[in-house]
Design an enzyme around this catalytic site. Structure first.
Site, PDB file in Angstrom:
ATOM      1  N   GLY A  12      -2.555  -2.386   3.922  1.00 27.62           N
ATOM      2  CA  GLY A  12      -1.470  -2.976   4.716  1.00 27.62           C
ATOM      3  C   GLY A  12      -1.885  -4.036   5.723  1.00 27.62           C
ATOM      4  O   GLY A  12      -1.166  -4.297   6.684  1.00 27.62           O
ATOM      5  N   ASN A  14      -2.081  -7.318   5.266  1.00 34.04           N
ATOM      6  CA  ASN A  14      -1.151  -8.463   5.213  1.00 34.04           C
ATOM      7  C   ASN A  14       0.168  -8.114   5.883  1.00 34.04           C
ATOM      8  O   ASN A  14       0.740  -8.933   6.606  1.00 34.04           O
ATOM      9  CB  ASN A  14      -0.930  -8.909   3.765  1.00 34.04           C
ATOM     10  CG  ASN A  14      -2.019  -9.842   3.294  1.00 34.04           C
ATOM     11  OD1 ASN A  14      -2.102 -10.985   3.743  1.00 34.04           O
ATOM     12  ND2 ASN A  14      -2.897  -9.355   2.430  1.00 34.04           N
ATOM     13  N   MET A  95       0.874  -2.672  -5.507  1.00 32.41           N
ATOM     14  CA  MET A  95       0.172  -2.747  -6.788  1.00 32.41           C
ATOM     15  C   MET A  95       1.003  -2.200  -7.945  1.00 32.41           C
ATOM     16  O   MET A  95       0.552  -1.338  -8.698  1.00 32.41           O
ATOM     17  CB  MET A  95      -1.165  -2.010  -6.678  1.00 32.41           C
ATOM     18  CG  MET A  95      -2.134  -2.702  -5.745  1.00 32.41           C
ATOM     19  SD  MET A  95      -2.288  -4.466  -6.112  1.00 32.41           S
ATOM     20  CE  MET A  95      -3.752  -4.898  -5.213  1.00 32.41           C
ATOM     21  N   ARG A  96       2.233  -2.725  -8.053  1.00 36.88           N
ATOM     22  CA  ARG A  96       3.079  -2.378  -9.189  1.00 36.88           C
ATOM     23  C   ARG A  96       3.750  -3.650  -9.685  1.00 36.88           C
ATOM     24  O   ARG A  96       4.054  -4.545  -8.898  1.00 36.88           O
ATOM     25  CB  ARG A  96       4.200  -1.413  -8.753  1.00 36.88           C
ATOM     26  CG  ARG A  96       3.810   0.027  -8.679  1.00 36.88           C
ATOM     27  CD  ARG A  96       5.013   0.853  -8.253  1.00 36.88           C
ATOM     28  NE  ARG A  96       6.119   0.796  -9.213  1.00 36.88           N
ATOM     29  CZ  ARG A  96       6.221   1.561 -10.290  1.00 36.88           C
ATOM     30  NH1 ARG A  96       5.299   2.457 -10.557  1.00 36.88           N
ATOM     31  NH2 ARG A  96       7.255   1.434 -11.106  1.00 36.88           N
ATOM     32  N   HIS A 114      -1.351 -13.414  -3.382  1.00 35.90           N
ATOM     33  CA  HIS A 114      -2.347 -13.143  -4.428  1.00 35.90           C
ATOM     34  C   HIS A 114      -3.691 -13.746  -4.007  1.00 35.90           C
ATOM     35  O   HIS A 114      -3.740 -14.896  -3.567  1.00 35.90           O
ATOM     36  CB  HIS A 114      -1.872 -13.749  -5.757  1.00 35.90           C
ATOM     37  CG  HIS A 114      -2.796 -13.427  -6.873  1.00 35.90           C
ATOM     38  ND1 HIS A 114      -2.808 -12.187  -7.489  1.00 35.90           N
ATOM     39  CD2 HIS A 114      -3.775 -14.153  -7.465  1.00 35.90           C
ATOM     40  CE1 HIS A 114      -3.751 -12.168  -8.407  1.00 35.90           C
ATOM     41  NE2 HIS A 114      -4.350 -13.346  -8.421  1.00 35.90           N
TER      42      HIS A 114
HETATM   43  C1  GAR Z   1      -4.760  -8.409  -0.713  1.00 35.78           C
HETATM   44  O1  GAR Z   1      -6.000  -9.043  -0.869  1.00 35.78           O
HETATM   45  C2  GAR Z   1      -3.741  -8.991  -1.655  1.00 35.78           C
HETATM   46  O2  GAR Z   1      -3.871 -10.358  -1.846  1.00 35.78           O
HETATM   47  C3  GAR Z   1      -4.053  -8.243  -2.919  1.00 35.78           C
HETATM   48  O3  GAR Z   1      -4.305  -6.930  -2.512  1.00 35.78           O
HETATM   49  C4  GAR Z   1      -4.834  -6.947  -1.183  1.00 35.78           C
HETATM   50  C5  GAR Z   1      -3.999  -6.037  -0.332  1.00 35.78           C
HETATM   51  O4  GAR Z   1      -4.555  -5.889   0.939  1.00 35.78           O
HETATM   52  N1  GAR Z   1      -2.980  -8.310  -3.867  1.00 35.78           N
HETATM   53  C6  GAR Z   1      -3.152  -8.420  -5.186  1.00 35.78           C
HETATM   54  O5  GAR Z   1      -4.238  -8.434  -5.711  1.00 35.78           O
HETATM   55  C7  GAR Z   1      -1.877  -8.522  -5.989  1.00 35.78           C
HETATM   56  N2  GAR Z   1      -2.172  -8.862  -7.335  1.00 35.78           N
HETATM   57  P1  GAR Z   1      -3.689  -5.397   2.166  1.00 35.78           P
HETATM   58  O6  GAR Z   1      -3.043  -4.079   1.732  1.00 35.78           O
HETATM   59  O7  GAR Z   1      -4.692  -5.164   3.252  1.00 35.78           O
HETATM   60  O8  GAR Z   1      -2.687  -6.437   2.488  1.00 35.78           O
END
Ligand code: GAR
Length: 205
Positions: A12, A14, A95-96, A114
């Site tokens: 979480g 972001n 992640m879905r 992304h």
């Molecule tokens: C982030 O790096 C985001 O870009 C990636 O997962 C991470 C989540 O981190 N998303 C993907 O790879 C989507 N395909 P966070 O939970 O700390 O935000």
């Protein structure tokens, strides 16, 4: 003012950068709910600390179809006022894959971050994909969600130079720093109605 719903699966960070920027920079949007598909997502505690309502719809063991699951998400979004008319849905490490029906209902109102310069390295482990391929630059992308995998119109990208001695960990860390900068910026542009989508292009005014 628009209502914001954030969907997460884990850390979480972001989500946190968006919520903190809303407070600091006065982005004209109201964060009303954070939804996780995992009950133990670390981000849930952070959201609670920041005073945002949290909800969990566990996806593990869910018996129905993808659309049936997404309908549960929509129910909650609607309950908090994140509607097709005045809502924004941010996927932040959610992640879905979401169903075409959900995308259609919230057309151009769902955005995602992304960790690569799309259309390069979609899907999972994008930082590893970039290192394995041997590109010299990677980065991150905020884009609208369409029914493809990481294929929607691009709102903002940021470039990160790859160093000779980079590992997946060091590269991910530098990319994440950029993610935390551009995601709130994209939310701000959306909230201020500065993004117009024309075919594949998100035009910023
Ligand atoms: C982030 O790096 C985001 O870009 C990636 O997962 C991470 C989540 O981190 N998303 C993907 O790879 C989507 N395909 P966070 O939970 O700390 O935000």
């Amino acid at each position: 003012m628009l209502n914001l719903g954030i969907l997460i699966s884990g850390r979480g960070s972001n989500m946190e950068s968006i919520l903190k920027s809303i407070k600091k920079k006065k982005i004209p949007i109201k964060p009303v709910v954070v939804i996780s598909n995992k009950p133990n997502a670390k981000g849930l505690k952070i959201a609670e600390k920041l005073g945002v309502n949290v909800e969990v719809i566990e996806s593990k063991g869910f018996k129905g179809s993808r659309w049936q699951y997404d309908k549960k998400i929509i129910e909650i979004l609607t309950k908090y006022g994140v509607t097709q008319k005045n809502g924004l849905v941010c996927l932040a490490g959610f992640m879905r894959i979401i169903s075409p029906e959900f995308v259609k209902k919230y057309k151009n109102r769902i955005i995602n971050i992304h960790p690569a310069l799309l259309p390069a390295f979609p899907g999972l482990d994008s930082q590893k994909q970039a290192l394995d391929y041997g590109v010299k630059y990677s980065g991150c992308t905020v884009h609208f969600v369409d029914s493809g995998m990481d294929t929607g119109a691009i709102i903002i990208q940021s470039i990160v130079k790859i160093k000779e001695n980079d590992t997946e960990e060091t590269l991910s860390k530098r990319i994440l720093k950029e993610e935390h900068r551009i995601y709130p910026e994209a939310v701000n542009l959306f909230a201020r109605k500065k993004i117009n989508v024309s075919k594949r292009r998100a035009i910023i005014s």
